[in-house]
Design an enzyme around this catalytic site. Structure first.
Site, short mmCIF file in Angstrom:
data_model
loop_
_atom_site.label_atom_id
_atom_site.label_comp_id
_atom_site.label_asym_id
_atom_site.label_seq_id
_atom_site.Cartn_x
_atom_site.Cartn_y
_atom_site.Cartn_z
N GLY A 11 0.80 -1.22 0.00
CA GLY A 11 0.00 0.00 0.00
C GLY A 11 0.83 1.27 0.00
O GLY A 11 2.06 1.23 -0.12
N TYR A 142 -15.16 4.23 8.77
CA TYR A 142 -13.71 4.30 8.96
C TYR A 142 -13.38 4.78 10.38
O TYR A 142 -12.57 4.18 11.09
CB TYR A 142 -13.13 5.27 7.92
CG TYR A 142 -11.63 5.42 7.93
CD1 TYR A 142 -10.80 4.37 7.58
CD2 TYR A 142 -11.05 6.64 8.28
CE1 TYR A 142 -9.42 4.53 7.57
CE2 TYR A 142 -9.67 6.80 8.27
CZ TYR A 142 -8.87 5.75 7.91
OH TYR A 142 -7.50 5.91 7.91
N LYS A 146 -11.50 3.00 13.51
CA LYS A 146 -10.24 3.54 14.04
C LYS A 146 -10.32 3.76 15.55
O LYS A 146 -9.37 3.48 16.27
CB LYS A 146 -9.88 4.84 13.31
CG LYS A 146 -9.37 4.59 11.89
CD LYS A 146 -8.02 3.89 11.89
CE LYS A 146 -7.69 3.24 10.59
NZ LYS A 146 -6.46 2.45 10.59
N1 SER Z 1 -5.84 9.41 4.58
C1 SER Z 1 -6.92 8.76 5.27
C2 SER Z 1 -8.19 8.86 4.52
O1 SER Z 1 -8.39 9.87 3.90
C3 SER Z 1 -7.11 9.38 6.63
O2 SER Z 1 -6.58 8.55 7.57
O3 SER Z 1 -8.98 7.99 4.60
#
Ligand code: SER
Length: 316
Positions: A11, A142, A146
């Site tokens: 990644g 997300y 997290k």
């Molecule tokens: N760069 C990531 C995102 O935009 C943020 O943790 O999902």
């Protein structure tokens, strides 16, 4: 860190972090774990590469035992925009995958680095100078994964003594591997488009401020934190770290200093705009500075110069 496994090594962060780790700790001591995306030949030939699907606990355990791994840098994760499109996949990878890695780490006594994110904050979090310890009520899948991840890592440390550590990364800007489906990706795309087409259509609106960081600093954060004296770490798993904060207008103006013909217009994507608005404008990273000496090197001007230099050669 003597024998390291990097999950998500193909990644955006993993592809550069793995190479730096190999330079520092020796190629044979850094196992690159990948799943869906296959690595480039150069990457695969630089040291051991194994298929590691973090949702398969037996597969993770097998690789950890095979190489006698003592540290896992668990980068495999689904980013924010993809997580909104596929919340079930995000839950499975970001939560069940992390749980598996922590379980294997508990059994095999590994230290674990897990990136959290600015996405662990939400609309009720103070947006400016966002404190280290504050309200975390994110309204994205997300963000949910997290925050749960930060708590799970704290739990594994307190309950089982697993040496878990992590940072809340901001948007990461880089020039080797593109990010995959985040909200902050515009700040990478804008450089590629500025060089290729001298114009960019931005999916976030003017005035949308977000924390950002250049890849060398992101790598330094992971390595410095893993090498830090554990006795000094009070916030093990979720250190705010940032290097700069800007909105699309500011980064575009900086690019224009190097490419005067560059122009930008807007076509705002409501999904990513809403996500961005729920995240901090700029975080306070004093705890990281005090507890393990965090100090980024790149601000917007130096980063922009370097991005344009590197990409001008790469995209020729
Ligand atoms: N760069 C990531 C995102 O935009 C943020 O943790 O999902």
């Amino acid at each position: 860190m003597k024998k390291i496994l990097v999950t998500g090594s193909v990644g955006q962060i993993g592809s550069e972090l793995t190479m730096d780790l190999r330079r520092i700790y020796g190629s044979d001591n850094v196992v690159a774990g990948g799943n869906r995306t296959m690595p480039s030949d150069e990457f695969r030939d630089s040291g051991p590469f194994e298929i590691v699907d973090c949702t398969d606990i037996k597969g993770v355990a097998k690789i950890v035992k095979k190489y006698k791994i003592d540290t896992v840098l668990h980068l495999a994760a689904i980013l924010s925009a993809v997580a909104e499109a596929k919340p079930n996949v995000a839950w499975n990878v970001n939560i069940n995958g992390l749980y598996n890695v922590l379980e294997v780490a508990r059994e095999s006594k590994c230290a674990v680095f897990v990136p959290s994110s600015i996405g662990a904050f939400g609309p009720t979090t103070p947006l400016n100078d966002t404190p280290q310890d504050t309200i975390q009520r994110p309204n994205t899948m997300y963000g949910v994964t997290k925050v749960a991840g930060e708590l799970l890592c704290d739990y594994y440390y307190k309950r089982f003594g697993v040496d878990t550590r992590g940072v809340r990364y901001p948007g990461i800007i880089s020039n080797v591997t593109l990010p995959g489906g985040g909200t902050t990706d515009y700040a990478v795309e804008i450089y590629y488009e500025a060089i290729k087409n001298k114009k960019y259509t931005c999916y976030l609106g003017a005035g949308t401020f977000l924390d950002m960081m250049y890849m060398p600093d992101a790598i330094k954060a992971a390595i410095d934190l893993m090498e830090a004296d554990p006795g000094k770490l009070k916030h093990r798993n979720a250190f705010n770290v940032t290097a700069m904060s800007f909105d699309p207008e500011i980064i575009a103006a900086e690019i224009k200093k190097h490419i005067p013909q560059f122009t930008m217009d807007y076509k705002v994507d409501p999904v990513r705009q809403a996500i961005a608005e729920s995240w901090p404008n700029n975080m306070d990273d004093t705890a990281a500075r005090q507890e393990w000496g965090w100090k980024p090197e790149f601000k917007l001007p130096e980063m922009t110069k370097d991005m344009i230099d590197v990409l001008s050669k790469k995209l020729k």
